[in-house]
Design an enzyme around this catalytic site. Structure first.
Site, PDB file in Angstrom:
ATOM      1  N   ASN A  84       0.817  -1.227   0.000  1.00 52.84           N
ATOM      2  CA  ASN A  84       0.000   0.000   0.000  1.00 52.84           C
ATOM      3  C   ASN A  84       0.844   1.268   0.000  1.00 52.84           C
ATOM      4  O   ASN A  84       0.512   2.239  -0.679  1.00 52.84           O
ATOM      5  CB  ASN A  84      -0.914   0.025   1.234  1.00 52.84           C
ATOM      6  CG  ASN A  84      -1.943  -1.070   1.193  1.00 52.84           C
ATOM      7  OD1 ASN A  84      -2.781  -1.121   0.285  1.00 52.84           O
ATOM      8  ND2 ASN A  84      -1.892  -1.975   2.150  1.00 52.84           N
ATOM      9  N   SER A 109       5.806  10.907   7.719  1.00 49.69           N
ATOM     10  CA  SER A 109       5.392  10.760   9.123  1.00 49.69           C
ATOM     11  C   SER A 109       6.529  10.970  10.108  1.00 49.69           C
ATOM     12  O   SER A 109       7.707  10.731   9.795  1.00 49.69           O
ATOM     13  CB  SER A 109       4.832   9.345   9.320  1.00 49.69           C
ATOM     14  OG  SER A 109       4.643   9.052  10.697  1.00 49.69           O
ATOM     15  N   TYR A 145       6.357   0.647   9.302  1.00 47.03           N
ATOM     16  CA  TYR A 145       5.561   1.773   8.767  1.00 47.03           C
ATOM     17  C   TYR A 145       6.470   2.974   8.512  1.00 47.03           C
ATOM     18  O   TYR A 145       6.422   3.600   7.445  1.00 47.03           O
ATOM     19  CB  TYR A 145       4.433   2.103   9.755  1.00 47.03           C
ATOM     20  CG  TYR A 145       3.801   3.452   9.535  1.00 47.03           C
ATOM     21  CD1 TYR A 145       3.014   3.686   8.412  1.00 47.03           C
ATOM     22  CD2 TYR A 145       4.009   4.497  10.442  1.00 47.03           C
ATOM     23  CE1 TYR A 145       2.444   4.938   8.200  1.00 47.03           C
ATOM     24  CE2 TYR A 145       3.440   5.740  10.242  1.00 47.03           C
ATOM     25  CZ  TYR A 145       2.658   5.958   9.115  1.00 47.03           C
ATOM     26  OH  TYR A 145       2.110   7.195   8.903  1.00 47.03           O
ATOM     27  N   LYS A 149       7.559   5.071   5.033  1.00 42.57           N
ATOM     28  CA  LYS A 149       7.443   6.524   4.830  1.00 42.57           C
ATOM     29  C   LYS A 149       8.773   7.089   4.329  1.00 42.57           C
ATOM     30  O   LYS A 149       8.793   7.984   3.471  1.00 42.57           O
ATOM     31  CB  LYS A 149       7.016   7.192   6.139  1.00 42.57           C
ATOM     32  CG  LYS A 149       5.586   6.864   6.535  1.00 42.57           C
ATOM     33  CD  LYS A 149       4.588   7.617   5.695  1.00 42.57           C
ATOM     34  CE  LYS A 149       3.515   6.799   5.086  1.00 42.57           C
ATOM     35  NZ  LYS A 149       2.526   7.557   4.329  1.00 42.57           N
TER      36      LYS A 149
HETATM   37  N1  LIG Z   1      -3.254  10.960  10.995  1.00 40.57           N
HETATM   38  C1  LIG Z   1      -2.002  11.288  11.349  1.00 40.57           C
HETATM   39  O1  LIG Z   1      -1.783  11.863  12.444  1.00 40.57           O
HETATM   40  C2  LIG Z   1      -0.842  11.002  10.433  1.00 40.57           C
HETATM   41  C3  LIG Z   1      -1.016  10.506   9.150  1.00 40.57           C
HETATM   42  N2  LIG Z   1       0.077  10.316   8.338  1.00 40.57           N
HETATM   43  C4  LIG Z   1      -0.073   9.829   6.962  1.00 40.57           C
HETATM   44  O2  LIG Z   1      -1.139  10.524   6.345  1.00 40.57           O
HETATM   45  C5  LIG Z   1      -1.810   9.667   5.451  1.00 40.57           C
HETATM   46  C6  LIG Z   1      -3.284   9.648   5.790  1.00 40.57           C
HETATM   47  O3  LIG Z   1      -3.417   9.157   7.106  1.00 40.57           O
HETATM   48  P1  LIG Z   1      -4.825   9.145   7.861  1.00 40.57           P
HETATM   49  O4  LIG Z   1      -5.773  10.056   7.164  1.00 40.57           O
HETATM   50  O5  LIG Z   1      -4.550   9.334   9.282  1.00 40.57           O
HETATM   51  O6  LIG Z   1      -5.226   7.633   7.641  1.00 40.57           O
HETATM   52  P2  LIG Z   1      -6.650   7.050   7.255  1.00 40.57           P
HETATM   53  O7  LIG Z   1      -6.556   5.572   7.395  1.00 40.57           O
HETATM   54  O8  LIG Z   1      -7.717   7.781   7.998  1.00 40.57           O
HETATM   55  O9  LIG Z   1      -6.736   7.436   5.713  1.00 40.57           O
HETATM   56  C7  LIG Z   1      -5.994   6.766   4.736  1.00 40.57           C
HETATM   57  C8  LIG Z   1      -6.901   6.508   3.568  1.00 40.57           C
HETATM   58  O10 LIG Z   1      -6.160   5.833   2.551  1.00 40.57           O
HETATM   59  C9  LIG Z   1      -6.954   4.781   2.049  1.00 40.57           C
HETATM   60  N3  LIG Z   1      -6.082   3.739   1.529  1.00 40.57           N
HETATM   61  C10 LIG Z   1      -5.291   2.894   2.228  1.00 40.57           C
HETATM   62  N4  LIG Z   1      -4.656   2.062   1.386  1.00 40.57           N
HETATM   63  C11 LIG Z   1      -5.039   2.421   0.140  1.00 40.57           C
HETATM   64  C12 LIG Z   1      -4.730   1.923  -1.144  1.00 40.57           C
HETATM   65  N5  LIG Z   1      -3.893   0.894  -1.325  1.00 40.57           N
HETATM   66  N6  LIG Z   1      -5.317   2.513  -2.218  1.00 40.57           N
HETATM   67  C13 LIG Z   1      -6.172   3.546  -2.064  1.00 40.57           C
HETATM   68  N7  LIG Z   1      -6.509   4.051  -0.867  1.00 40.57           N
HETATM   69  C14 LIG Z   1      -5.939   3.491   0.225  1.00 40.57           C
HETATM   70  C15 LIG Z   1      -7.784   4.298   3.230  1.00 40.57           C
HETATM   71  O11 LIG Z   1      -8.949   3.625   2.785  1.00 40.57           O
HETATM   72  C16 LIG Z   1      -8.085   5.601   3.953  1.00 40.57           C
HETATM   73  O12 LIG Z   1      -9.284   6.190   3.498  1.00 40.57           O
HETATM   74  C17 LIG Z   1      -1.159   8.295   5.562  1.00 40.57           C
HETATM   75  O13 LIG Z   1      -0.256   8.131   4.487  1.00 40.57           O
HETATM   76  C18 LIG Z   1      -0.414   8.362   6.872  1.00 40.57           C
HETATM   77  O14 LIG Z   1       0.745   7.547   6.822  1.00 40.57           O
HETATM   78  C19 LIG Z   1       1.335  10.594   8.751  1.00 40.57           C
HETATM   79  C20 LIG Z   1       1.558  11.046  10.019  1.00 40.57           C
HETATM   80  C21 LIG Z   1       0.488  11.284  10.957  1.00 40.57           C
HETATM   81  O1  LIG Z   2       2.185   8.452  11.266  1.00 41.96           O
HETATM   82  C1  LIG Z   2       1.323   8.443  12.122  1.00 41.96           C
HETATM   83  O2  LIG Z   2       1.544   9.120  13.275  1.00 41.96           O
HETATM   84  C2  LIG Z   2       0.459   9.493  14.134  1.00 41.96           C
HETATM   85  C3  LIG Z   2       1.056   9.838  15.487  1.00 41.96           C
HETATM   86  O3  LIG Z   2       1.787   8.735  15.948  1.00 41.96           O
HETATM   87  P1  LIG Z   2       1.448   8.019  17.344  1.00 41.96           P
HETATM   88  O4  LIG Z   2       2.404   6.859  17.381  1.00 41.96           O
HETATM   89  O5  LIG Z   2       1.722   9.031  18.397  1.00 41.96           O
HETATM   90  O6  LIG Z   2       0.000   7.648  17.325  1.00 41.96           O
HETATM   91  C4  LIG Z   2      -0.558   8.343  14.209  1.00 41.96           C
HETATM   92  O7  LIG Z   2      -1.632   8.707  15.054  1.00 41.96           O
HETATM   93  C5  LIG Z   2      -1.026   8.043  12.807  1.00 41.96           C
HETATM   94  O8  LIG Z   2      -1.991   7.016  12.802  1.00 41.96           O
HETATM   95  C6  LIG Z   2       0.144   7.585  11.990  1.00 41.96           C
HETATM   96  O9  LIG Z   2      -0.254   7.402  10.645  1.00 41.96           O
END
Ligand SMILES: NC(=O)C1=CN([C@@H]2O[C@H](COP(=O)(O)OP(=O)(O)OC[C@H]3O[C@@H](n4cnc5c(N)ncnc54)[C@H](O)[C@@H]3O)[C@@H](O)[C@H]2O)C=CC1
Ligand SMILES: O=C1O[C@H](COP(=O)(O)O)[C@@H](O)[C@H](O)[C@H]1O
Length: 256
Positions: A84, A109, A145, A149
């Site tokens: 993914n 991340s 993970y 990234k």
């Molecule tokens: N939420 C956070 O605090 C952080 C998020 N990130 C990064 O931000 C991005 C989004 O994260 P979130 O919104 O929190 O996660 P999330 O899980 O809420 O959203 C990710 C979306 O990507 C879709 N997805 C997953 N695999 C897929 C694929 N193979 N093809 C198409 N769609 C796919 C999922 O269905 C989901 O809707 C990720 O890449 C994550 O690593 C990085 C650091 C922190």
């Molecule tokens: O990359 C990500 O980081 C956030 C924050 O990390 P955490 O280990 O403090 O939870 C995480 O919430 C998120 O799911 C992840 O994609």
């Protein structure tokens, strides 16, 4: 503004923060993994980022891409992040280059540098500790993970150098809605508010740069990530600071 922008991972948490803040600012094309419950107010595709034909269609006519789709779990297994996160990002870059996309903003991340914390925690989560990462350090991922990234950032380096696409890798901290995580010092140090998240992505779409790695957090007193590069290269002006919040909801500190 009418710039055509593809947003992958549109149905997720970060996608929601971006669309809430910037929904009217761009001519969005959205990629969902599965059919969204409500009909989106924009062109959209449903499918997998590893589907090369679908990505070619999704990138057609697009100027910039914000790439969020992937497995966001810190304990995601290798097979999942390989498919993914790493392969998906490579397929998307190939499609973007073929379509003439000019700029790609990539959701990296904090976990790309997680092992910098190992010998410094919990002191570095506190305001009297001056240690800061600034994006020029070598990666030290703390899990597979995080490795994925770093791979995404490195794919961006290759596609920038080989094909000239502008790339901004945002090492996002902890996106939490409305208030910072409670009883979780690490989360408070790297909190990213929803409005700062939207603003940062807008700056990444608007600014001119070549290849950047920046930290994506709010202006938290506890921060151990420098915001200088995001300010200098993108014009990021964060408004929030986890120190300005106190709350009653509890967020469990994850096991490290
Ligand atoms: N939420 C956070 O605090 C952080 C998020 N990130 C990064 O931000 C991005 C989004 O994260 P979130 O919104 O929190 O996660 P999330 O899980 O809420 O959203 C990710 C979306 O990507 C879709 N997805 C997953 N695999 C897929 C694929 N193979 N093809 C198409 N769609 C796919 C999922 O269905 C989901 O809707 C990720 O890449 C994550 O690593 C990085 C650091 C922190
Ligand atoms: O990359 C990500 O980081 C956030 C924050 O990390 P955490 O280990 O403090 O939870 C995480 O919430 C998120 O799911 C992840 O994609």
């Amino acid at each position: 503004m009418n710039d055509p922008v593809l947003l992958t991972g549109a149905g997720g948490r970060v996608g929601g923060a971006i669309l809430d803040g910037l929904g009217d600012e761009y001519d969005w094309t959205l990629l969902y993994h599965s059919q969204p419950a409500e009909e989106p107010d924009a062109d959209y595709f449903v499918g997998d980022v590893t589907d090369a034909d679908l990505m070619a269609e999704a990138c057609d006519g697009v100027e910039s891409v914000v790439h969020l789709a992937g497995d966001p779990r810190r304990d995601a297994p290798w097979e999942s992040v390989l498919q993914n996160n790493i392969h998906g990002t490579k397929v998307l870059y190939d499609a973007a280059i073929d379509a003439g996309v000019e700029k790609l903003v990539y959701a990296s991340s904090n976990h790309a540098v997680g092992h910098f914390e190992t010998e410094r925690k919990p002191d570095l989560y506190r305001t009297d500790d001056d240690f800061k990462l600034n994006g020029t350090e070598l990666p030290r991922p703390g899990n597979f993970y995080g490795v994925s990234k770093v791979a995404g950032e490195t794919l961006g380096r290759y596609y920038h150098d080989e094909h000239g696409v502008a790339v901004c890798n945002i090492r996002i901290g902890n996106l939490t809605k409305a208030h910072p995580p409670i009883d979780y010092e690490r989360g408070q140090a790297m909190w990213l508010s929803h409005r700062d998240c939207a603003h940062l992505h807008q700056r990444a779409l608007e600014a001119e740069y070549e290849y950047e790695i920046v930290y994506g957090i709010s202006d938290n007193d506890r921060k151990y990530y420098s915001l200088e590069r995001a300010k200098e290269a993108l014009g990021y002006e964060p408004k929030d600071n986890s120190a300005h919040f106190s709350g009653e909801e509890r967020v469990e500190e994850p096991e490290s």
